[in-house]
Structures are given as C-alpha cells and as structure tokens.
Design an enzyme around this catalytic site. Structure first.
Site, PDB file in Angstrom:
ATOM      1  N   CYS A 204       0.939  37.093  97.964  1.00 17.45           N
ATOM      2  CA  CYS A 204       1.508  37.912  99.021  1.00 17.45           C
ATOM      3  C   CYS A 204       0.621  39.132  99.337  1.00 17.45           C
ATOM      4  O   CYS A 204      -0.083  39.256 100.067  1.00 17.45           O
ATOM      5  CB  CYS A 204       3.105  38.241  98.965  1.00 17.45           C
ATOM      6  SG  CYS A 204       3.448  39.343 100.449  1.00 17.45           S
TER       7      CYS A 204
ATOM      8  N   ALA B 291       2.235  32.536  80.678  1.00 16.49           N
ATOM      9  CA  ALA B 291       3.610  32.084  79.850  1.00 16.49           C
ATOM     10  C   ALA B 291       3.669  30.734  79.747  1.00 16.49           C
ATOM     11  O   ALA B 291       3.487  30.072  80.657  1.00 16.49           O
ATOM     12  CB  ALA B 291       4.535  33.007  80.826  1.00 16.49           C
TER      13      ALA B 291
ATOM     14  N   GLY C  91      -6.173  21.511 108.947  1.00 24.97           N
ATOM     15  CA  GLY C  91      -4.519  22.085 109.095  1.00 24.97           C
ATOM     16  C   GLY C  91      -4.145  22.942 110.014  1.00 24.97           C
ATOM     17  O   GLY C  91      -4.469  24.154 109.930  1.00 24.97           O
TER      18      GLY C  91
ATOM     19  N   GLY D  75      -1.477  24.724 110.670  1.00 28.07           N
ATOM     20  CA  GLY D  75      -0.304  25.106 110.175  1.00 28.07           C
ATOM     21  C   GLY D  75      -0.124  26.708 110.346  1.00 28.07           C
ATOM     22  O   GLY D  75      -1.102  27.327 110.916  1.00 28.07           O
TER      23      GLY D  75
ATOM     24  N   ILE E 182      -1.368  29.242 107.878  1.00 18.58           N
ATOM     25  CA  ILE E 182      -2.368  29.843 107.683  1.00 18.58           C
ATOM     26  C   ILE E 182      -3.656  29.465 108.332  1.00 18.58           C
ATOM     27  O   ILE E 182      -4.571  30.376 108.811  1.00 18.58           O
ATOM     28  CB  ILE E 182      -2.738  29.482 106.008  1.00 18.58           C
ATOM     29  CG1 ILE E 182      -1.618  30.001 105.221  1.00 18.58           C
ATOM     30  CG2 ILE E 182      -4.416  30.148 105.474  1.00 18.58           C
ATOM     31  CD1 ILE E 182      -2.031  29.600 103.524  1.00 18.58           C
TER      32      ILE E 182
ATOM     33  N   GLY F 170      -1.437  23.367 103.256  1.00 22.02           N
ATOM     34  CA  GLY F 170      -0.309  23.685 102.398  1.00 22.02           C
ATOM     35  C   GLY F 170      -0.295  24.015 101.120  1.00 22.02           C
ATOM     36  O   GLY F 170      -1.313  24.248 100.556  1.00 22.02           O
TER      37      GLY F 170
ATOM     38  N   ASP G 249       8.934  30.595  95.811  1.00 27.71           N
ATOM     39  CA  ASP G 249       8.246  29.323  96.298  1.00 27.71           C
ATOM     40  C   ASP G 249       8.782  28.069  95.172  1.00 27.71           C
ATOM     41  O   ASP G 249       8.817  26.889  95.597  1.00 27.71           O
ATOM     42  CB  ASP G 249       6.818  29.712  96.460  1.00 27.71           C
ATOM     43  CG  ASP G 249       6.368  30.354  97.506  1.00 27.71           C
ATOM     44  OD1 ASP G 249       7.246  30.853  98.238  1.00 27.71           O
ATOM     45  OD2 ASP G 249       4.980  30.383  97.670  1.00 27.71           O
TER      46      ASP G 249
ATOM     47  N   HIS H  98      15.529  51.506 127.157  1.00 29.93           N
ATOM     48  CA  HIS H  98      14.389  51.025 128.393  1.00 29.93           C
ATOM     49  C   HIS H  98      13.316  52.354 128.312  1.00 29.93           C
ATOM     50  O   HIS H  98      13.669  53.214 128.216  1.00 29.93           O
ATOM     51  CB  HIS H  98      15.172  51.121 129.760  1.00 29.93           C
ATOM     52  CG  HIS H  98      14.116  51.018 130.848  1.00 29.93           C
ATOM     53  ND1 HIS H  98      13.628  49.498 130.917  1.00 29.93           N
ATOM     54  CD2 HIS H  98      13.505  51.762 131.796  1.00 29.93           C
ATOM     55  CE1 HIS H  98      12.824  49.585 131.906  1.00 29.93           C
ATOM     56  NE2 HIS H  98      12.910  50.968 132.494  1.00 29.93           N
TER      57      HIS H  98
END
Ligand code: NAD
Length: 468
Positions: free
Chosen positions: A41, A113, A180, A182, A184, A271, A312, A444
């Site tokens: 991100c 890790a 793609g 999508g 991105i 993806g 994710d 407004h």
C-alpha cells in the site's frame, strides 16, 4: 530465544496497525518485515498510485480551463520530477510508520519469517543468520499478497511490467497496453492516458471491473474511449515478440480473431495472489485453501488457536482498509478484549477518472437475493456544485429495499466519489432508511447533496430531477 506476547509477520496496512494496537494494549510485540514497513500500500500500491493520479488530474485540469475562460499554455510534465515527488511522499509515510511502531513500543525486525511452531517463529536476516522468537500468546500472519505473473508475459522491468514498475516509470509510454481491465489496470492505465499515452485495454471477461455496478463502469469506459483508447473484452493476450526498435508486437485473440498490436509498454495487471507460500503454515497445521488464502473465524483466528491471519492473506476483498480493521480486531482479541468482525459492508474506492466508489449490494446482487428494490439516481450533470467544478460526469445510485426503504447499497461514479462513500458506509452500518439520508440537511452547494437527492429520488420525491 527472545520471547514476546505477540509476533506480527508483515508490516503492511494490516500488520503495522495490529502491532501498534497490541503495543497500546500493553502487549510486548514484535513486528517482522522482510522489505520496507508500509507494505504494498505505502511502497508501491495505494499511495504512490494516488500521487500519480492526482498529478494526472492536475495535468488534465490545467489544460481544460478554456470553458472557464482560462487559457494555459506550455503545460509540461517532467516525469523524473513527478517520480521524485512521489518517492518523497512514500519516504515520509514509511518513515512515519517506523516512528509510530517505535513510539508505541513495538519492536521491529528486518528479515524473512518462517513459522516453525504454533508459537515459534524463525527470522532469516539478509546476512543469512537466523534468529529464533517465541510468542506466548499469538502469531499474526499479515503477509498480504503478491502480483500474479502470466507465464507468457514475464516481467522484464521495462517493457513488460507490473504495477510496481508502473508506478515508478520515469517516462510516459507512447502506446500502453494493459492486460487486465481490473482496478490496477484502469487506474494506472488512465494515469498514463491522461499524460498522452494511447491506451489499449485487454480484458479476458465480458466486462471491465467485474462485480462493480455496470452503470458506473460504463461512465469510465466512455472516458477511456473518448480519450482515444481501445478496449478489447472477452480477449486473450497470447504472447509477444520484441521488434527491432524496442517495441513489442502483442498477439491477442479477440472476437475469435487473432491480431497483433504494437506497443512500447505492456502493463500486466491480472490480480494478486495471497502470500501464504513458504511461511511454514501447512507444517504447523494451519489450513490454507486451494487459492492460497488462510481461512479465519470472526476473531481473525485460523484453525490453530494461537495463529491469526489478517488482510489480503486471509481472503478477499484485497483492500488496505479491510486489513487495517482486521489488524485492530486481532490485536484486541489477543489482548483479551471483546472484539470481532461484525461490519455490514466494506466500501470500495476505485481511483479511475472519474472515480467509482461503492458500498453494499448492487442492484443485481439485491435482485439475485430475491429482494424487491427501489432505485434512486441523481446525475452530477444537474448538480450546481459539479457544474461549478466543471466535473459533471457520473451519478449517485442508491439501492433500497422497496418495502422497508432500508438502504442496501450505494454506488457512485463521479468527482470525489471516494470521499462521499463514507457517508454511505455509515448509512449501511447504522441501518439507515432512505428518509434518513433524504431528510438530513446537506450543505449547499456541495457534491454531497447528490446522496440526499438520490435518496429522495428513490422515494419519488427528488426536487432537482424528474421523479419516476
Ligand atoms: P483485479 O482482480 O481487479 O483485475 C484483474 C483483471 O484481469 C480482471 O478483470 C480479470 O478478469 C483480468 N484478467 C485475468 N487474467 C487475464 C488475462 N490472462 N488476460 C486478460 N485479462 C485477465 O486485479 P488487479 O487490478 O491486478 O488488482 C489486484 C488487487 O488489488 C485487487 O484485488 C484490487 O482489489 C486491489 N487493488 C485495489 C485498489 C483500490 O481499491 N483502489 C487499487 C489497486 C488494487
């Protein structure tokens, strides 16, 4: 071996808030990150792309003042300077995350890790040394997702690129193919289109942005075409051949016909896949599903009670704000507080031009559930503020239950859609009815009035548009 209450693997928008909240809740916490803190991100996803998007918007706007009587000449883009500016933002934000972790008392270790037991983690450092850690309470998997590569379009860092390279280009492609259609592909494709690239979108499915209200997608599609772009749907990119001049001839199959399109840059955005491989999860008994996601319960716990998964890697939607919320929930649960995932809906914001933002059910989803719906729609073309901004494309669409008038979903395409969707999210969380939105006084002149008007329209009571 060093011992902590909790160990968080990954310092993206899921992991770092989780570690911070754990530290705030007086837990001794370690956060392990193999790259830079901030995750996809902050480093090459949401924030860098938004910086480029706002630069593209300014570039376009600065040349679109003629109708307002503003004549600007000599607008030029310095792609190097734009990148330097973007990198400055990334540095500031990732530095901020590091300071926040430290300031709250969370330890950070740089390395890779591996989970070696239900409460044990090994970290391999860059120099190959391995350090062992133990968590007395919990391990949190917050490893995010990684870009999917197509075998026939291997990234070469320059001509065939992924999103990571696309946000770092120090040149503007002349002809850019996006494989793609999508989120991105369209966000970044439209950035370079605004800077003058000819955009060609190749999408395997019958629609762009599958799952988004098709009325919203249509507006974005129209803009791509209006700017001279081409969209191939139900299309397959078969392969490519490098030309002598450095460009590539991409062979595509569309409408049953093969054709070759010559471009200088190909962005592959088909993806992301969960980053669950190589972590040792299966060895310690954590269930990983066929697609690589780690299933969790409402407390963010995997099937192994001491191991949690957030963001994710734990399943769709692959969105930073969902990861952050799960990180906070996992931290609360680990610290012994009462918390669980209990949201009504997760909003989504797509930073195309114009933006699309959605929350809750689409009209099609509501009907598929057997619900009778009322639809309210208010176009920006009749809204004073949108006219004053000279940004009149798009609308607000509200889907409500016909009988109860409860708001089921809101779909916005147009200026500041991403900002306006928060009011819609609150409406869903508070189980609002159409009257709640239409009777609330909106200032407004603002874009937000369109939400109030769309709610009134769904009840046949809009003032500024004909009611059905
Ligand atoms: P995506 O799933 O949004 O889009 C990928 C598209 O590629 C789909 O339309 C799919 O049908 C198409 N596709 C797949 N294989 C293909 C092929 N071989 N040829 C042609 N088309 C093909 O994925 P993305 O755009 O790569 O984004 C990845 C993830 O990142 C998404 O889950 C998204 O939610 C997230 N993301 C979100 C935002 C945002 O919320 N503003 C921005 C960027 C990324």
């Amino acid at each position: 071996m060093k011992t902590y209450d909790a160990i968080v693997i990954g310092a993206g928008p899921g992991g770092y808030p989780c570690a911070i909240r754990l530290a705030q809740l007086k837990q001794k916490v370690l956060c392990i990150e193999k790259e830079n803190v901030g995750g996809v991100c902050l480093n090459w996803g949401c924030i860098p792309s938004k910086a480029l998007i706002s630069a593209a918007h300014l570039y376009e706007k600065s040349q679109a003042g003629a109708a307002m009587g503003i004549k600007v000449s000599g607008v030029e883009l310095d792609a190097n300077k734009m990148q330097d500016w973007k990198e400055g933002i990334v540095k500031k934000l990732t530095g901020g995350v590091g300071s926040l972790l430290k300031g709250n008392g969370a330890d950070v270790v740089n390395g890779t890790a591996t989970v070696v037991g239900p409460k044990r983690v090994d970290v391999t450092r860059a120099d190959g040394s391995v350090e062992q850690f133990e968590a007395t309470k919990a391990i949190v998997i917050a490893t995010g997702s990684t870009t999917i590569e197509i075998p026939t379009f291997k990234f070469d860092g320059d001509t065939i690129i992924g999103a990571k390279e696309a946000v770092s280009l120090r040149r503007i492609p002349k002809r850019l193919m996006v494989i793609g259609g999508g989120v991105i592909g369209l966000e970044l494709g439209m950035v370079y289109q605004a800077f003058g690239a000819e955009l060609i979108v190749v999408e395997a499915l019958p629609e762009l942005l599958t799952g988004v209200d098709p009325d919203c997608t249509k507006i974005v599609e129209r803009k791509i075409l209006k700017r001279g772009g081409t969209i191939h749907k139900n299309a397959k990119a078969l392969g490519y051949e490098k030309q002598k001049d450095g460009s590539v001839g991409v062979k595509i199959l569309a409408d049953g016909k093969e054709q070759t399109i010559v471009v200088d840059t190909v962005l592959v955005a088909v993806g992301m896949r969960p980053s669950s491989k190589g972590l040792g999860l299966e060895k310690v008994g954590v269930t990983v599903d066929q697609r690589g996601f780690v299933p969790t319960d409402k407390f963010c716990r995997t099937n192994v009670p001491s191991i949690y998964a957030i963001g994710d890697v734990s399943g769709p939607p692959l969105l930073a704000h969902k990861a952050t919320k799960e990180g906070e929930i996992a931290a609360e649960v680990i610290a012994g507080h009462k918390a669980e995932k209990d949201w009504v809906a997760i909003p989504g914001a797509i930073f195309t031009d114009p933006e699309i933002a959605t929350v809750g059910l689409t009209e099609a989803e509501a009907k598929a559930k057997g619900l009778e719906v009322s639809i309210g729609k208010f176009p920006f073309s009749v809204l004073g503020k949108a006219m004053a901004m000279n940004e009149t494309e798009g609308f607000v669409k509200i889907v409500a239950d016909k009988k109860t008038k409860q708001v089921l979903g809101v779909h916005i395409v147009g200026p500041e859609a991403s900002t306006m969707i928060s009011e819609a999210s609150l409406s869903l969380e508070m189980a609002a009815f159409l009257e709640d939105l239409s009777l609330t006084i909106h200032p407004h002149p603002t874009l937000g009035e369109s939400l109030m008007e769309a709610a009134a329209h769904a009840m046949g009571a809009a003032i500024h548009i004909a009611n059905r």
